[in-house]
Write an enzyme that holds these catalytic residues in place. Structure first.
Site, short mmCIF file in Angstrom:
data_model
loop_
_atom_site.label_atom_id
_atom_site.label_comp_id
_atom_site.label_asym_id
_atom_site.label_seq_id
_atom_site.Cartn_x
_atom_site.Cartn_y
_atom_site.Cartn_z
N GLY A 26 32.70 51.98 45.44
CA GLY A 26 32.73 51.15 44.24
C GLY A 26 32.05 49.82 44.49
N THR A 70 31.36 45.64 42.65
CA THR A 70 31.64 44.64 41.60
C THR A 70 30.34 43.95 41.23
OG1 THR A 70 32.16 43.04 43.34
CG2 THR A 70 34.03 44.09 42.26
N PHE A 122 39.66 38.14 34.79
CA PHE A 122 38.62 37.20 34.38
C PHE A 122 37.33 37.55 35.13
CE2 PHE A 122 36.33 33.27 34.20
CZ PHE A 122 36.79 32.56 33.11
N TYR A 160 34.01 46.02 35.41
CA TYR A 160 34.81 46.65 36.47
C TYR A 160 36.14 47.16 35.92
CZ TYR A 160 37.14 46.78 41.13
OH TYR A 160 37.81 47.14 42.28
N ILE A 217 42.95 43.32 48.44
CA ILE A 217 43.01 43.75 49.83
C ILE A 217 41.92 43.01 50.61
CG2 ILE A 217 43.10 45.80 51.33
CD1 ILE A 217 45.06 45.93 48.89
#
Ligand code: CAA
Ligand code: NAP
Length: 246
Positions: free
Chosen positions: A89, A91, A147, A152, A185
């Site tokens: 994945g 962002t 925010f 995502y 994490i």
């Protein structure tokens, strides 16, 4: 015989811990790496020098044909995939005002289309063999929003809609499909948040007052992949230090 687990993005912060945990439990582990990755060879050498016996497979999870080619070669060279962890994945955080179509597409394709692209390659085989585990790595922010993360959060929320629907379709086939939703994490994804934002806006919202550890995520995934988890399907399991309860 050892089951085969394929972890997408297994060379990243969470992925590495997931690969290590599954290998420790006796799975044969294959991890994907992005086409053109400059670190994949070194990562595999280092890990295999430590005795893990990982295999690497080139795959752009955002691209259906790349996934098809990757899974075909894994099936031919190593065997059919019993466990699929959709972990890769990205962002592209920014306020919606600044977000471009390219930022939107990149995140939706990598984080959501990928789940179709990879699952399509393994599901029929799992159903035929009457055993399979699919774990989709979503996010706390897919549940509560965040925010700067319209792209995502939309992709991660979509992932769980996929999980619930597919879980219903294969519930009688010995195949489980689950989502996990980690909070923050300590990997490079989180450590690249501006320090000021992390300290002032994010850490104060975590009741445990710390970031999660990749090993804690890996432990949950290992459980979902186990025989004991055969009755868990269509779930979305939060693992976020108490940041969000629902
Ligand atoms: N909540 C409320 N307000 C926030 C905010 C937040 N989380 N983050 C930023 N703001 C506010 C700022 O305080 C600032 O307010 P003022 O104008 O009143 O000073 C305003 O928004 C603009 O902030 P920036 O100057 O930082 O604006 P920017 O356009 O340079 O950056 C941003 C915006 C990209 C969203 C940046 O703030 C950012 O990276 N935020 C972190 C986003 C985030 O949490 N991402 C999670 C990544 S980890 C992950 O995704 C893993 C997972 O699944 C959990
Ligand atoms: P990371 O360290 O950045 O790792 C991401 C991995 O995804 C990398 O190995 C990367 O491989 C791979 N990847 C990205 N785009 C890809 C593509 N198109 N094709 C194939 N692989 C691709 O991030 P992480 O923190 O470990 O995150 C792993 C997953 O957990 C992500 O889905 C993330 O959204 C989710 N998550 C993370 C957190 C967190 O706090 N860290 C919280 C909730 C959920 P390359 O480097 O080779 O491109």
């Amino acid at each position: 015989m050892a089951r085969l687990a394929l972890v997408t993005g297994g060379m990243g912060g969470l992925g590495e811990a997931i690969c290590i945990k599954l290998a420790a439990l006796g799975y044969k582990v294959v991890t994907t790496y992005s086409p053109g990755s400059t670190k994949a060879g070194e990562w595999l050498t280092n890990m295999n020098n430590m005795g893990y016996g990982f295999r690497g497979a080139e795959c752009d999870v955002a691209d259906f044909d790349s996934c098809k080619a990757c899974f075909e070669s894994v099936t031919n060279d190593v065997g059919p995939v019993d466990v699929l962890v959709n972990n890769a994945g990205i962002t592209r955080d920014m306020t919606f005002k600044r977000m471009t179509k390219a930022d939107w597409d990149a995140v939706i394709r990598t984080n959501l289309d990928s789940v179709f692209n990879t699952t399509k390659q393994v599901l029929d085989g799992m159903v035929e063999r009457k055993w399979g585990r699919i774990v989709n790595v979503s996010s706390l922010n897919g549940i509560k929003g965040a925010f700067g993360q319209t792209n995502y959060a939309a992709a991660k929320a979509g992932m769980h809609g996929f999980t619930k629907s597919l879980a219903l379709e294969v519930a009688r086939s010995g195949v489980t499909v689950n989502t996990i939703s980690p909070g923050y994490i300590g990997t490079k994804m989180v450590l690249s948040i501006p320090r000021e934002v992390l300290d002032s806006k994010i850490l104060p919202q975590i009741p445990m007052n710390r970031l999660g550890k990749p090993e804690e995520i890996a432990g949950l995934i290992a459980y979902l992949c186990s025989e004991e988890a055969a009755f868990v399907t269509g779930a979305n399991i939060s693992i976020n230090g108490g940041q969000h309860m629902f």
